[in-house]
Design an enzyme around this catalytic site. Structure first.
Site, PDB file in Angstrom:
ATOM      1  N   GLU A  27      -6.954  -7.520  -1.134  1.00  0.00           N
ATOM      2  CA  GLU A  27      -7.661  -7.452   0.146  1.00  0.00           C
ATOM      3  C   GLU A  27      -9.116  -7.045  -0.072  1.00  0.00           C
ATOM      4  OE1 GLU A  27      -5.820  -4.947   3.063  1.00  0.00           O
ATOM      5  OE2 GLU A  27      -3.804  -5.760   2.721  1.00  0.00           O
ATOM      6  N   GLU A  85       0.823  -1.227   0.000  1.00  0.00           N
ATOM      7  CA  GLU A  85       0.000   0.000   0.000  1.00  0.00           C
ATOM      8  C   GLU A  85       0.855   1.275   0.000  1.00  0.00           C
ATOM      9  OE1 GLU A  85      -2.806  -0.407   3.254  1.00  0.00           O
ATOM     10  OE2 GLU A  85      -4.197  -1.497   1.972  1.00  0.00           O
TER      11      GLU A  85
END
Length: 782
Positions: A206, A137
């Site tokens: 995710e 991320e």
């Protein structure tokens, strides 16, 4: 504090098997740098940290693995998975094109890759690992790092490629991931995500099945219908791989919870709950979806795609190959159901749902129509003994406090206030100590003096001349506060002692690694005379520091500690700060999961037979508002506070104790109470399904199970327009003519499982209007 026991790894085979039974074909895991290299160049791959064993267990179950090395992981894990010694290396700038950091990161990443290669665990070697991830991320924060951020990501890609693992590398949330990295998506919905390279498969790293919880926060809930909608839409729109975060939420044992202020529970409203039990209906509703998608695998992988926009957020997608076709009809409208006409046949698609027709003729699944039971769990008292009455408590104070509170004796001294991370995070606790000489001629001496401390949001306990003054802490998301209290000083020398307690180090955000912890300063004495205020800054005084607590340092929670005999059995003190408690107990009978009820305690740490249960804080109440009394509406985009529960209750009262922590015969529970609490209410309880509510739409089978126990009674049964939720159902505007209750009683009572067709042939004609989707709803006691 020690990491959790090696016996936690005993849960892996059961959890992985349940994941496989749930229709998954791969297990994704992070690799936690701070767990595996707690001290520089000292590695730990034993017990729970046995990464090889974990991947082998995945392989043994016939599943693939996705290895997210990071090595930054976020994960609401302490310091995002970075070891804190990294922060203390001279010249380091973490997650940046900085040689000190890059050398350490490359060393750890190479170590993990070499371990996997040695055991032939990459798919290129015949092993289960089909993908590996580098960084995590970073695209969410890259703008804060400027040019060195872009240089760092390019270096990450080059370094990863050089490791030559023979399977692709992924970078999640990295829109400009350098080739050959595959950029992937994280979030509640990733159907609209498109990779930056048109040749890259569409991967969702995710899919957030719920959300995490913080101290003071509520219990988040994401409906089964919405998660299924997100998954079905992703594959309707060309998705290749989707991973749940989390599929099993689990528990932040030890000091692994990050934050600050992330709870010990990490249940995440996942398909497998914190205790490893099926979270129904989410687990079963997704299992059905997985099995249907896998039955269409060849068509979805190789088929030609045709899409149709029916208007009003309704879309049809057809995958075709070799005279075989599969259809998705998706309705993203939040309120309006839709009718889709395909090849002369009308299909009803409820709002915010996707219908799947594997042969483009018969709808076999709709994300909004749940044909799975809902489980309501109950807790039962420990049948092995009469708790809490049977628990006999002994206690001991945290010793050697006079050295810190009165004498100010520390392990090291400096001429300034330091960040708590200088201790390499070996403990939650750090004592800050200084002295102040002041006499009555000093300009600051008045009848109105106070001490003021700038702190970082974690917990502060203040003492002056050995006397406890007060405590303070901030709420989740607040990174600092000012503590100010009136104080009476003595002429001459005064001892100021501040105990800082961290509650998980910052784990996310731009440059999260330099967010301060402990006491940031300044620390000031303030004197007021009328309109005049005089400030004496103590920040550059000589400060002494002491890490940890005697009881923690000497592991008195272990029965083999040399201090284990020094406990008092008389005059049990209640609500006394910095106090240790111990009792013995009998393990709960049976095999049901076990929860430790911490009602009555303040905040502290708990161990069962030396195994850390984690931080407890039942005195931290969840916020009073934000909970809805209405049933959660799955329609419309999910957000983390959409369907919260637990308003005004302890944030976390119950703490998971794995069965593997228990031993035959006598077991030992040790508590360290930081704030002061009452241990006499503490008890162990078991969890099981108490109520099972079966649900099936017309012409589907209703399956009902008490998961290992017989169905003891049927409390409600109706076929038609049933209203309400599990535990409070009632008949609606129409119902089948036959007596549904007696039909279900005859079919189900006394059995562990039963199956009944939800049809008018079974329950009689239900005179419902055309706009009502008839359901069979049953509430059973287990």
């Amino acid at each position: 504090m020690d990491e959790p026991s090696q016996s936690m790894a005993n849960m892996w085979p059961d959890l992985i098997k349940k994941a496989k039974d749930g229709g998954l074909n791969a297990i994704e895991t992070y690799v936690f740098w701070n767990a595996h290299e707690p001290l520089r160049r000292q590695y730990d791959f034993s017990g729970n940290n046995d990464l090889i064993r974990f991947i082998q267990t995945v392989k043994d179950e016939g599943l693939y693995a996705i290895l997210r090395i990071g090595p930054y992981v976020c994960a609401e894990w302490n310091y995002g998975g970075f070891p804190v010694w990294l922060h203390n290396m001279p010249g380091i700038e973490m997650r940046s094109a900085n040689n000190v950091f890059m050398n350490e990161m490359q060393n750890f990443t190479s170590l993990i890759v070499d371990m996997m290669k040695k055991e032939s665990l990459f798919a290129s070697q015949g092993g289960p690992i089909i993908l590996a991830q580098i960084e995590n991320e970073y695209g969410n924060v890259i703008s804060s790092y400027g040019d060195v951020g872009k240089a760092y990501i390019n270096w990450c890609a080059s370094m990863a490629k050089s490791l030559d693992i023979g399977v692709p590398w992924i970078m999640c949330q990295e829109d400009d991931a350098p080739e050959p990295m595959l950029n992937t998506c994280n979030g509640y919905y990733c159907d609209q995500f498109t990779p930056n390279n048109p040749k890259t498969p569409k991967i969702w790293t995710e899919n957030w099945t719920g959300w995490f919880k913080n101290w003071g926060g509520l219990d988040p809930k994401r409906t089964a219908e919405d998660v299924a909608f997100a998954v079905a839409r992703f594959y309707q729109n060309g998705g290749s791989l989707q991973n749940y975060y989390m599929y099993h939420g689990g528990t932040n044992f030890g000091r692994t919870a990050g934050g600050p202020y992330i709870t010990t529970t990490y249940d995440y409203d996942a398909p497998l709950n914190e205790y490893g039990s099926l979270n129904q209906p989410k687990y079963g509703h997704l299992t059905q979806l997985h099995n249907i998608l896998r039955s269409m695998e060849r068509t979805l992988t190789y088929g030609n795609v045709t899409s149709t926009d029916y208007g009003n957020s309704v879309f049809g997608t057809v995958y075709s190959i070799d005279n075989t076709s599969s259809c998705f009809f998706g309705n993203a409208n939040v309120t309006s159901d839709a009718t889709v006409n395909y090849q002369g046949v009308d299909y009803n698609v409820p709002a915010w749902s996707v219908s799947i027709l594997p042969d483009c003729k018969t709808e076999v699944y709709n994300t909004a129509r749940v044909n799975i039971q809902t489980n309501l769990m109950v807790k039962e008292s420990n049948q092995a003994e009469d708790e809490p009455a049977s628990l006999k408590w002994s206690w001991r104070p945290e010793i050697n406090l006079e050295q810190t509170l009165v004498q100010g004796k520390g392990q090291v001294s400096t001429g300034m206030i330091v960040d708590q991370k200088v201790t390499n995070d070996v403990s939650d606790y750090l004592w800050y100590m200084t002295s102040l000489n002041v006499d009555k001629d000093d300009p600051i001496w008045t009848d109105d003096m106070s001490i003021r401390v700038n702190a970082t949001g974690h917990i502060l306990h203040a003492y002056v001349n050995g006397e406890y003054l007060d405590s303070q802490w901030a709420t989740y998301g607040i990174f600092n506060y000012v503590f100010e209290k009136k104080v009476k000083l003595n002429p001459g020398k005064n001892q100021i002692t501040l105990l800082s307690a961290t509650v998980g180090l910052q784990n996310y955000g731009p440059k999260f690694d330099v967010v301060q912890s402990g006491i940031s300063g300044p620390v000031e004495i303030i004197g007021r005379k009328g309109d005049e205020t005089i400030i004496k800054d103590l920040s550059l005084h000589k400060w002494s520091y002491k890490t940890g607590l005697h009881g923690l340092d000497n592991k008195i929670y272990n029965s083999d500690s040399k201090f284990s005999a020094q406990w008092n059995s008389d005059n049990l003190p209640l609500n006394k700060m910095l106090t240790w408690y111990k009792t013995t107990f009998k393990a709960p009978l049976g095999e049901d999961p076990v929860a430790l009820d911490m009602q009555g305690l303040g905040k502290g740490l708990a161990w069962v037979n030396g195994n850390s249960i984690g931080r407890y804080w039942p005195s931290y109440m969840a916020q009073e508002d934000g909970c809805s009394t209405e049933a959660c509406d799955y329609r419309g985009s999910y957000y983390s506070s959409k369907c919260d529960t637990n308003c005004g209750q302890p944030t976390q009262r119950w703490y998971h104790v794995p069965r593997s922590f228990f031993q035959d015969g006598v077991n030992e529970l040790v508590l360290f109470e930081e704030f002061g609490g009452n241990p006499t209410l503490v008890n162990f309880q078991t969890l099981r399904v108490g109520t099972a509510c079966g649900s099936a739409y017309e012409n589907k089978d209703m399956e009902l199970s008490c998961q290992g126990r017989p169905i003891s009674a049927i409390k409600f049964a109706s076929f038609g327009d049933v209203q309400g939720t599990c535990g409070s159902y009632h008949k609606g505007t129409c119902a089948g003519q036959n007596d549904a209750l007696s039909i279900i009683q005859n079919a189900c009572v006394g059995k562990e499982t039963c199956t009944v067709s939800a049809s008018e042939s079974t329950f009689g004609v239900a005179d419902c209007t055309e706009d009502i989707s008839k359901r069979l709803i049953v509430e059973a006691a287990c």
